[in-house]
Design a protein around this motif. Structure first.
Motif, PDB file in Angstrom:
ATOM      1  N   PRO A 121       6.045  -2.625   2.277  1.00  0.00           N
ATOM      2  CA  PRO A 121       4.939  -3.179   1.976  1.00  0.00           C
ATOM      3  C   PRO A 121       3.926  -3.149   3.649  1.00  0.00           C
ATOM      4  O   PRO A 121       5.008  -2.938   4.362  1.00  0.00           O
ATOM      5  CB  PRO A 121       4.960  -4.432   1.889  1.00  0.00           C
ATOM      6  CG  PRO A 121       6.353  -4.333   2.186  1.00  0.00           C
ATOM      7  CD  PRO A 121       7.230  -3.459   1.923  1.00  0.00           C
ATOM      8  N   VAL A 122       2.699  -3.259   3.628  1.00  0.00           N
ATOM      9  CA  VAL A 122       2.486  -3.022   5.121  1.00  0.00           C
ATOM     10  C   VAL A 122       2.706  -4.373   6.145  1.00  0.00           C
ATOM     11  O   VAL A 122       2.452  -5.079   7.221  1.00  0.00           O
ATOM     12  CB  VAL A 122       0.907  -1.858   5.254  1.00  0.00           C
ATOM     13  CG1 VAL A 122       0.646  -1.468   4.799  1.00  0.00           C
ATOM     14  CG2 VAL A 122      -0.326  -3.427   4.685  1.00  0.00           C
ATOM     15  N   THR A 123       2.994  -5.617   4.682  1.00  0.00           N
ATOM     16  CA  THR A 123       2.913  -6.634   5.545  1.00  0.00           C
ATOM     17  C   THR A 123       4.214  -6.864   5.615  1.00  0.00           C
ATOM     18  O   THR A 123       4.816  -6.499   4.590  1.00  0.00           O
ATOM     19  CB  THR A 123       2.097  -8.069   4.761  1.00  0.00           C
ATOM     20  OG1 THR A 123       2.795  -7.906   3.188  1.00  0.00           O
ATOM     21  CG2 THR A 123       0.656  -7.456   4.086  1.00  0.00           C
ATOM     22  N   GLY A 124       4.790  -7.755   6.931  1.00  0.00           N
ATOM     23  CA  GLY A 124       6.064  -7.886   7.137  1.00  0.00           C
ATOM     24  C   GLY A 124       6.992  -7.220   7.195  1.00  0.00           C
ATOM     25  O   GLY A 124       7.997  -7.180   7.415  1.00  0.00           O
ATOM     26  N   THR A 125       6.041  -5.972   8.378  1.00  0.00           N
ATOM     27  CA  THR A 125       7.460  -4.806   8.457  1.00  0.00           C
ATOM     28  C   THR A 125       6.251  -4.744   9.960  1.00  0.00           C
ATOM     29  O   THR A 125       5.023  -4.585   9.771  1.00  0.00           O
ATOM     30  CB  THR A 125       7.396  -3.903   8.166  1.00  0.00           C
ATOM     31  OG1 THR A 125       5.740  -3.233   8.024  1.00  0.00           O
ATOM     32  CG2 THR A 125       7.975  -4.063   6.396  1.00  0.00           C
ATOM     33  N   ALA A 126       6.967  -4.743  11.320  1.00  0.00           N
ATOM     34  CA  ALA A 126       6.769  -3.767  12.098  1.00  0.00           C
ATOM     35  C   ALA A 126       5.179  -2.710  12.302  1.00  0.00           C
ATOM     36  O   ALA A 126       4.427  -2.645  12.980  1.00  0.00           O
ATOM     37  CB  ALA A 126       7.669  -3.723  13.017  1.00  0.00           C
ATOM     38  N   VAL A 127       6.100  -1.479  11.757  1.00  0.00           N
ATOM     39  CA  VAL A 127       5.488  -0.946  11.231  1.00  0.00           C
ATOM     40  C   VAL A 127       3.628  -0.513  10.502  1.00  0.00           C
ATOM     41  O   VAL A 127       3.169  -0.053  10.846  1.00  0.00           O
ATOM     42  CB  VAL A 127       6.400   0.620  11.110  1.00  0.00           C
ATOM     43  CG1 VAL A 127       7.707   1.057  11.582  1.00  0.00           C
ATOM     44  CG2 VAL A 127       6.849   0.049   9.607  1.00  0.00           C
ATOM     45  N   GLY A 128       3.636  -1.384   9.509  1.00  0.00           N
ATOM     46  CA  GLY A 128       3.333  -1.813   8.700  1.00  0.00           C
ATOM     47  C   GLY A 128       2.223  -2.436   9.460  1.00  0.00           C
ATOM     48  O   GLY A 128       0.469  -1.958   9.684  1.00  0.00           O
ATOM     49  N   ARG A 129       2.444  -3.184  10.543  1.00  0.00           N
ATOM     50  CA  ARG A 129       1.583  -3.535  11.074  1.00  0.00           C
ATOM     51  C   ARG A 129       0.801  -3.224  12.490  1.00  0.00           C
ATOM     52  O   ARG A 129      -0.979  -3.557  12.419  1.00  0.00           O
ATOM     53  CB  ARG A 129       2.038  -5.116  11.900  1.00  0.00           C
ATOM     54  CG  ARG A 129       2.297  -6.528  10.823  1.00  0.00           C
ATOM     55  CD  ARG A 129       2.357  -8.018  12.066  1.00  0.00           C
ATOM     56  NE  ARG A 129       4.027  -7.644  12.834  1.00  0.00           N
ATOM     57  CZ  ARG A 129       4.989  -7.814  12.224  1.00  0.00           C
ATOM     58  NH1 ARG A 129       4.854  -8.537  10.127  1.00  0.00           N
ATOM     59  NH2 ARG A 129       5.812  -8.110  11.970  1.00  0.00           N
ATOM     60  N   VAL A 130       1.721  -2.034  13.015  1.00  0.00           N
ATOM     61  CA  VAL A 130       0.985  -1.334  13.755  1.00  0.00           C
ATOM     62  C   VAL A 130       0.455  -0.313  13.132  1.00  0.00           C
ATOM     63  O   VAL A 130      -1.523  -0.441  13.396  1.00  0.00           O
ATOM     64  CB  VAL A 130       2.336  -0.139  14.391  1.00  0.00           C
ATOM     65  CG1 VAL A 130       1.879   0.967  15.172  1.00  0.00           C
ATOM     66  CG2 VAL A 130       3.001  -1.320  15.639  1.00  0.00           C
ATOM     67  N   LEU A 131       0.319  -0.350  12.113  1.00  0.00           N
ATOM     68  CA  LEU A 131      -0.649   1.066  11.345  1.00  0.00           C
ATOM     69  C   LEU A 131      -1.977  -0.146  10.887  1.00  0.00           C
ATOM     70  O   LEU A 131      -3.228   1.336  11.070  1.00  0.00           O
ATOM     71  CB  LEU A 131       0.032   1.482  10.044  1.00  0.00           C
ATOM     72  CG  LEU A 131       1.161   2.134  10.087  1.00  0.00           C
ATOM     73  CD1 LEU A 131       2.205   3.219   9.154  1.00  0.00           C
ATOM     74  CD2 LEU A 131       0.918   3.500  10.731  1.00  0.00           C
ATOM     75  N   LEU A 132      -1.326  -0.589  10.670  1.00  0.00           N
ATOM     76  CA  LEU A 132      -3.273  -1.988  10.305  1.00  0.00           C
ATOM     77  C   LEU A 132      -3.739  -1.863  11.149  1.00  0.00           C
ATOM     78  O   LEU A 132      -5.338  -2.149  11.096  1.00  0.00           O
ATOM     79  CB  LEU A 132      -2.708  -3.168   9.268  1.00  0.00           C
ATOM     80  CG  LEU A 132      -2.063  -3.185   7.845  1.00  0.00           C
ATOM     81  CD1 LEU A 132      -2.267  -4.586   7.627  1.00  0.00           C
ATOM     82  CD2 LEU A 132      -3.065  -2.209   7.081  1.00  0.00           C
TER      83      LEU A 132
END
Length: 258
Positions: free
Chosen positions: A127-138
């Protein structure tokens, strides 16, 4: 080669150097103006050429669109591979490359210690939420007029500082820091991350490798064709874009002192 195709491609190449009048277009091809006009009108109908108010012709938006798509389709995983391996060799932690796909994080590549440390993630989704890579991509999504103040506070902070972190937030107990990889126009096309088991590596310990991660993300961006903000690359990855050395060397020294 078809003579018409040859002439059309030659004409596009000439237009790439700047707008042309009908006379100039005919001269560049060595043909009559009527022949040049037919070619220009055909290219205009397909969006490859645009006629200006001064009646000169220039490259149309279709060319720019195709060029952009060709660049974005370039294999970022292939470009990033040697930089991921080099970062892993320097720090010893697992290094990952991920992209945003269908609203989820998709892991494209991973270089790390033996599989017993962490399950491999290549091809896996998160999931994009709860992950560092997801937050960077968002945080790196096109703004579409959205200013930083309108973003959720967490994403605004990620966009502002250029990296994100997590500690055992996802179903896998990992500590992770991630940074964006830039594509054409500075748009985020991927995220590069360092991760380790949360039971073995404290967040503060992994955070000490942040300069190395930022350096690697910038080196990948430069190799991929983006325009990232210079950080620590000169003294670590050897990525030394022309004209930037004098502006970044002071930052690199300051980062090492910290």
């Amino acid at each position: 080669m078809s003579q018409s195709v040859d002439r059309a491609l030659t004409l596009l190449g000439s237009l790439g150097d700047g707008p042309l009048s009908l006379d100039q277009a005919a001269s560049s091809l060595g043909v009559h103006k009527s022949t040049a006009l037919r070619l220009l009108r055909t290219l205009e109908e397909h969006g490859f050429v645009r006629r200006q108010p001064d009646l000169r012709y220039r490259v149309g938006g279709r060319v720019l669109s195709l060029a952009h798509r060709a660049l974005e389709d370039f294999d970022v995983r292939q470009v990033a591979a040697p930089y991921l391996a080099a970062l892993n060799a320097r720090c010893g932690y697992t290094v990952q490359l991920a992209v945003l796909h269908d609203g989820e994080v998709l892991y494209l590549d991973e270089v790390g210690p033996p599989p017993t440390a962490l399950p491999p993630r290549i091809g896996r989704r998160a999931p994009v939420t709860g992950t560092a890579v997801g937050r960077v991509l968002l945080a790196g999504l096109p703004e579409d007029g959205t200013c930083e103040e309108e973003l959720p506070a967490e994403l605004a902070a990620v966009r502002r500082r250029g990296w994100a972190a997590e500690s055992a937030e996802h179903r896998e107990p990992v500590t992770c820091v991630a940074a964006p990889v830039a594509g054409s126009g500075g748009r985020t096309v991927a995220a590069c991350a360092l991760s380790a088991p949360a039971s073995q590596v404290a967040p503060a310990e992994l955070a000490r490798m942040l300069p190395e991660l930022l350096c690697t993300a910038e080196a990948i961006s430069l190799a991929y064709g983006g325009s990232p903000t210079p950080r620590w690359c000169e003294n670590r990855c050897g990525a030394r874009p022309a004209g930037r050395a004098s502006r970044t060397s002071g930052r690199a020294s300051a980062a090492r002192r910290r």
